[in-house]
Design an enzyme around this catalytic site. Sequence first.
Site, short mmCIF file in Angstrom:
data_model
loop_
_atom_site.label_atom_id
_atom_site.label_comp_id
_atom_site.label_asym_id
_atom_site.label_seq_id
_atom_site.Cartn_x
_atom_site.Cartn_y
_atom_site.Cartn_z
N SER A 58 3.53 -11.99 8.07
CA SER A 58 4.90 -12.12 7.59
C SER A 58 5.83 -11.13 8.25
CB SER A 58 4.94 -11.90 6.07
OG SER A 58 4.95 -10.52 5.78
N ASP B 3 -5.76 -5.96 -1.47
CA ASP B 3 -5.15 -5.20 -0.38
C ASP B 3 -4.33 -4.04 -0.94
OD1 ASP B 3 -4.74 -4.65 2.30
OD2 ASP B 3 -3.16 -6.14 2.58
P1 ADP Z 1 2.71 -8.34 4.56
O1 ADP Z 1 1.91 -9.43 3.96
O2 ADP Z 1 3.19 -8.68 5.91
O3 ADP Z 1 2.01 -7.02 4.48
P2 ADP Z 1 4.37 -7.34 2.39
O4 ADP Z 1 4.68 -8.22 1.25
O5 ADP Z 1 3.35 -6.27 2.18
O6 ADP Z 1 4.00 -8.26 3.66
O7 ADP Z 1 5.70 -6.67 2.91
C1 ADP Z 1 5.69 -5.87 4.07
C2 ADP Z 1 6.59 -4.67 3.90
O8 ADP Z 1 7.92 -5.11 3.62
C3 ADP Z 1 6.20 -3.78 2.71
O9 ADP Z 1 5.24 -2.82 3.08
C4 ADP Z 1 7.54 -3.16 2.36
O10 ADP Z 1 7.81 -2.06 3.19
C5 ADP Z 1 8.53 -4.26 2.67
N1 ADP Z 1 8.81 -5.03 1.44
C6 ADP Z 1 8.15 -6.11 0.97
N2 ADP Z 1 8.70 -6.55 -0.17
C7 ADP Z 1 9.74 -5.73 -0.45
C8 ADP Z 1 10.72 -5.65 -1.49
N3 ADP Z 1 10.73 -6.53 -2.48
N4 ADP Z 1 11.62 -4.66 -1.44
C9 ADP Z 1 11.63 -3.79 -0.42
N5 ADP Z 1 10.77 -3.80 0.59
C10 ADP Z 1 9.82 -4.76 0.60
MG MG Z 2 1.55 -5.73 2.89
#
Ligand code: ADP
Ligand code: MG
Length: 482
Positions: free
Chosen positions: A58, A165
């Site tokens: 993502s 994770d």
């Molecule tokens: P991936 O599956 O690629 O790891 P994540 O859902 O962990 O995706 O999101 C990646 C990064 O994006 C997180 O580590 C965080 O830094 C940022 N992030 C994700 N969701 C949020 C949110 N709701 N608010 C702020 N930052 C976010």
């Molecule tokens: Mg992540």
Amino acid sequence: MEAAPTGQRSSHQSVEKGRSRHKIPRDVETDIAYLYEVLPQLSRIFRIIDKIGEGTFSTVYLAEAQMTDGSRRMFALKHLIPTSHPVRIAAELQCLTVAGGTENVMGVTYCFRKEHHVVIVMPYMEHQTFVDIVGSLSFEDVKHYIFHLLKALRHIHKFGIIHRDIKPTNFLFNQQRREYTLVDFGLAQGTPDTQIELLKELLGVDKAPRSVFGEKNINGTNSHKPGTDKVEGLLLKTKREEVIPRKIVSSKHRSVPVRAPLNQKPKPPAVSPMLTCNCFMTDRVCNICLSRKQQVAPRAGTPGFRAPEVLTKCPNQGTAIDMWSAGVILLSLLSGRYPFFKASDDLIALTQIMTIRGSRETKEAAKTFGKSIVCSRDLPRLDLRILCETLRGLRSWDDASLPAEFQASRNPAEVKQDAGSPAKKRMSSGSLRSIAELQEMGWDKAPDDVYDLLDKLLDLNPVTRITASKALQHPLFKDMTT
Ligand code: ADP
Ligand code: MG
Ligand code: ZN
């Protein structure tokens, strides 16, 4: 979900920092334009400001929207890679909608889809990068941090969600506001009695691409070379039930030889209509798996946070695996050292666990879940308090008698100072804080309770490992309301 083994993810910097210091880089602008292009409906609602996270599965963006009452609000837009399995995507979304929005678990505002492009819209939570703050937290900060992580885990575990994770980049933390949010259900699985319907469906979907033996080889990083590793950890399967039936191997599939499990001949193939891969449990990687290259290896999480039963590929994994990962986070918080286990693969991770928890103890625990580990050297179990206090700089290295592995992690500056004045000798290896500073942060008065909780989280045996709801009742948290 993240692809830590390959380390491709650019670590998230504070958005505020990033924006004020430099202009948005060109490639980010290109990516934003691409997102508007594949999901045109976004442009009617959002002004996409910046990219805040990028992984293998993502890309996450910061966006602003004008609300009906005229106010402006910030959102995080998670654009999932178009090749994600539809059930996988739907399951991630269902975790957020059913369990999220409360108890330190991220909620979801909306979801956009056009063809195979999906964007999950979440409230934006401003947060710090763990590595930037881990050395500056007081003991009280750490106690709060772990308390709030346990709260999130208790909540999702109630729904029968195994996150799989758990690590700092998936637990967002705002130090000033003392806010905490668990994100990223991209790897989540369900317990047998899960309340998340789509996690049940996932069981059939996920098994196919997760090639057990192909994983490392597909990556091209077969880093376990007998004779060069300090410890030879050989995992020998002892249970037959792990053999998942596969389709008959087609002769059309060109195969490449890979390292085969030592004591195992390929099992006679059986027919399963759900699965399309041909190479599982054989010593080959089929074309289907080769073309999955990007997805196969990282889907399994991050080696340094994986529980012993995950590292040894135990088939019955439950919510206890998240508790182990929480233990690894607490180990980082108490020692001030992050990442604590820097492992590029599962065998290295297992060796590092043995260095701390003892090789005999690890072998015994593995036996309880049907695995035997062969280890050429006997590694003693370490005292967790002495370990953490030494790494933090509260104890002199000379008193601790830590194994050679840890000596290597000493800060060069600290080693130099050792030769100098005794007053300077006791400086932190990580943050180089003085004893006075560490005292001010409460580190000299950290109670035994916290090390007792750490010991219970890092229980090698998943059956006896503390649960989130039990952990919240631990004496460490007696002055806190759950
Ligand atoms: P991936 O599956 O690629 O790891 P994540 O859902 O962990 O995706 O999101 C990646 C990064 O994006 C997180 O580590 C965080 O830094 C940022 N992030 C994700 N969701 C949020 C949110 N709701 N608010 C702020 N930052 C976010
Ligand atoms: Mg992540
Ligand atoms: Zn295959």
